[in-house]
Design a protein around this motif. Structure first.
Motif, PDB file in Angstrom:
ATOM      1  N   GLY A 206       0.720  -1.206   0.068  1.00 57.52           N
ATOM      2  CA  GLY A 206      -0.164  -0.082   0.140  1.00 57.52           C
ATOM      3  C   GLY A 206       0.839   1.292  -0.025  1.00 57.52           C
ATOM      4  O   GLY A 206       2.102   1.203  -0.122  1.00 57.52           O
ATOM      5  N   GLN A 207       0.129   2.559   0.180  1.00 54.60           N
ATOM      6  CA  GLN A 207       0.854   3.653   0.101  1.00 54.60           C
ATOM      7  C   GLN A 207       1.742   3.873   1.257  1.00 54.60           C
ATOM      8  O   GLN A 207       2.675   4.634   1.468  1.00 54.60           O
ATOM      9  CB  GLN A 207      -0.220   4.753  -0.048  1.00 54.60           C
ATOM     10  CG  GLN A 207      -1.047   4.728  -1.263  1.00 54.60           C
ATOM     11  CD  GLN A 207      -0.202   4.985  -2.587  1.00 54.60           C
ATOM     12  OE1 GLN A 207       0.755   5.777  -2.761  1.00 54.60           O
ATOM     13  NE2 GLN A 207      -0.161   4.289  -3.492  1.00 54.60           N
ATOM     14  N   SER A 208       1.247   3.377   2.530  1.00 52.10           N
ATOM     15  CA  SER A 208       2.123   3.810   3.742  1.00 52.10           C
ATOM     16  C   SER A 208       2.302   2.246   4.384  1.00 52.10           C
ATOM     17  O   SER A 208       1.675   1.985   5.717  1.00 52.10           O
ATOM     18  CB  SER A 208       1.213   4.739   4.670  1.00 52.10           C
ATOM     19  OG  SER A 208       1.342   5.824   3.977  1.00 52.10           O
ATOM     20  N   ASP A 212       0.405   1.408   8.637  1.00 57.00           N
ATOM     21  CA  ASP A 212      -1.079   1.101   8.077  1.00 57.00           C
ATOM     22  C   ASP A 212      -1.527   0.027   9.205  1.00 57.00           C
ATOM     23  O   ASP A 212      -1.559  -1.139   8.614  1.00 57.00           O
ATOM     24  CB  ASP A 212      -1.101   0.998   6.607  1.00 57.00           C
ATOM     25  CG  ASP A 212      -2.588   0.874   6.161  1.00 57.00           C
ATOM     26  OD1 ASP A 212      -3.496   0.704   7.017  1.00 57.00           O
ATOM     27  OD2 ASP A 212      -2.784   0.875   5.051  1.00 57.00           O
TER      28      ASP A 212
END
Length: 351
Positions: A206-208, A212
Motif C-alpha cells: 500500500g501507500q504507507s 498502516d
C-alpha cells in the motif's frame, strides 16, 4: 507501536533501496544532554546521538547503557544528545563533531547521510553507526548491524512447538529480501521443530506500509481465517493491528526489537530483540583498538540478537512464552547450535 519499531523495519528499506534520511537545516533543535565525568578526566570521551527522545524507548535506553558502560570501562566521559526531529538530528551531530570526542555513536539510518558528510570534512573524527551504515566506506566510520534472521528463526521454532493448528504465518511490511528476514526464517524455524507445519506470509504494502495498522490487521485476519494460530508481526507500526487481530481470534503473535508483550498480554508470545547496548559497547572497544572503517554483524553468538524469553526477567515480561519453560529449553538448544556453528540460518538478504 513505537516509532523505533517502525524505524527499524524502515532501515531495511533504506538499505535495500540505498535511500537515507533527509536532513533539515532551519528549525529550533531540542538537545537533551546528560553526561558522566570520570575523576581526573584522563580517560576517553564518547558522545551518543539518538534519532528520538529516549524516554521509555527500550531500544534507545539500551544504547544509553552501552555508552555509559564504555565510559566506565575507559575511565572516561559520555554525553547523550537526544533528537526530536530531522533538524535536531543535524544540529546534534554538528554539536557532537564540534566537541571532538574520541568516538561519536549514532543510532539509526537517519544519520547515514549526515555521517558521510561529516566523515569527509573531519577525517580524524571516529564515528560508529548502530543498526545502519553509510553507502560508501569511510576509514573513520564503523558500523554495527544485526543478524535479525537468527532470532526470527528461534521465534519460529517457538511458534512451531506451540501451534495447535500446525499453521504458522507472518505479516511483513514489503516483499523484499531485507524484509523477508522477518518472515522466511520464522517459517524455517517452525518447520525445523515440526516438519509438517504449513507456512504463509502476507505483506502490508500500500501507500504507507510502515504505518498502516488497518492493512496489517486485514492481512493478519486473512491468515487467521485459514486457521493460522501463530503469527510473526513484522509490520512496523502496523504490529498493533496484527496483535488486535490475533487477540480477537484467540491466536498468538510475536513482536520485534523490544518487549512488545505488555502491549498485548496473553497474545504476544515472545519478541526478537536487538541488544543495542552490546553493539555500542563492543563497537566502541573495536574503534579504540584501531579497527575502523568496517561493518560488524551482531547475532546470537555476539549477544546482539536474542529473544525476550531468553533474557533475564522473562517471568515478569508479560510474554506468553514465560509459561512454556519446556519450549524455551528446546529453543535454547537451537540457539546453542547456531552459536556453535552447527546450525546455519539462511539469510534472505544475503547477496
Amino acid at each position: 507501536m513505537s516509532r523505533r519499531n517502525r524505524r527499524t523495519l524502515q532501515v531495511a528499506a533504506a538499505t535495500a533501496l540505498l535511500v537515507t534520511a533527509a536532513t533539515a537545516c532551519n528549525a529550533a533543535a531540542k538537545n537533551d544532554t546528560a553526561s558522566d565525568s570520570a575523576s581526573g578526566g584522563s580517560g576517553k570521551s564518547f558522545t551518543l546521538v539518538t534519532p528520538d527522545a529516549v524516554g521509555q524507548n527500550e531500544f534507545l535506553k539500551l544504547a544509553v547503557t552501552g555508552i555509559k558502560d564504555a565510559a566506565k570501562q575507559h575511565d572516561g566521559t559520555q554525553k547523550v544528545y537526544e533528537s526530536t526531529d530531522t533538524a535536531s538530528q543535524q544540529q546534534n551531530v554538528q554539536a557532537a563533531v564540534d566537541a571532538k570526542p574520541d568516538v561519536i555513536v549514532l543510532v539509526g539510518f537517519e544519520f547515514a547521510d549526515l555521517v558521510a558528510q561529516q566523515a569527509q570534512k573531519n577525517p580524524k573524527q571516529q564515528f560508529l553507526i548502530i543498526d545502519a551504515c553509510t553507502t560508501k566506506t569511510y576509514q573513520n566510520v564503523s558500523c554495527a548491524v544485526f543478524r535479525e534472521h537468527e532470532g526470527v528463526y528461534l521465534a519460529g521454532a517457538e511458534a512451531g512447538l506451540l501451534s495447535k493448528s500446525g499453521k504458522v504465518g507472518a505479516v511483513d511490511v514489503l516483499d523484499t529480501p531485507q524484509f523477508r528476514r522477518y518472515s522466511d526464517p520464522f517459517a524455517a524455524g517452525a518447520k525445523k521443530v515440526a516438519a509438517k507445519t504449513q507456512t504463509s506470509t502476507r505483506f502490508v504494502g500500500g501507500q504507507s506500509p510502515f504505518d498502516d495498522s488497518a492493512r496489517a490487521k486485514e492481512q493478519a485476519n486473512t491468515l487467521l481465517a485459514k486457521g493460522y494460530d501463530q503469527i510473526m508481526a513484522a509490520a512496523a507500526a502496523g504490529n498493533y493491528g496484527v496483535f488486535e487481530a490475533a487477540k480477537a481470534k484467540g491466536a498468538f503473535a510475536y513482536g520485534v526489537d523490544v518487549n512488545q508483550c505488555p502491549s498485548a498480554p496473553g497474545t504476544v508470545v515472545d519478541n526478537v530483540i536487538k541488544r543495542t547496548d552490546i553493539a555500542v559497547e563492543k563497537g566502541v572497544e573495536s574503534v579504540l583498538s584501531g579497527t575502523t572503517g568496517t561493518t560488524v554483524s551482531y547475532g546470537l553468538k555476539e549477544g546482539g540478537i536474542s529473544l525476550t524469553g531468553l533474557e533475564a526477567g522473562v517471568d515478569s515480561s508479560k510474554c506468553v512464552i514465560a509459561d512454556h519453560k519446556d519450549v524455551l529449553t528446546k529453543v535454547k538448544e537451537l540457539r546453542d547450535q547456531i552459536v556453535a556453528g552447527k546450525l546455519t540460518v539462511d539469510d534472505p538478504a544475503a547477496s
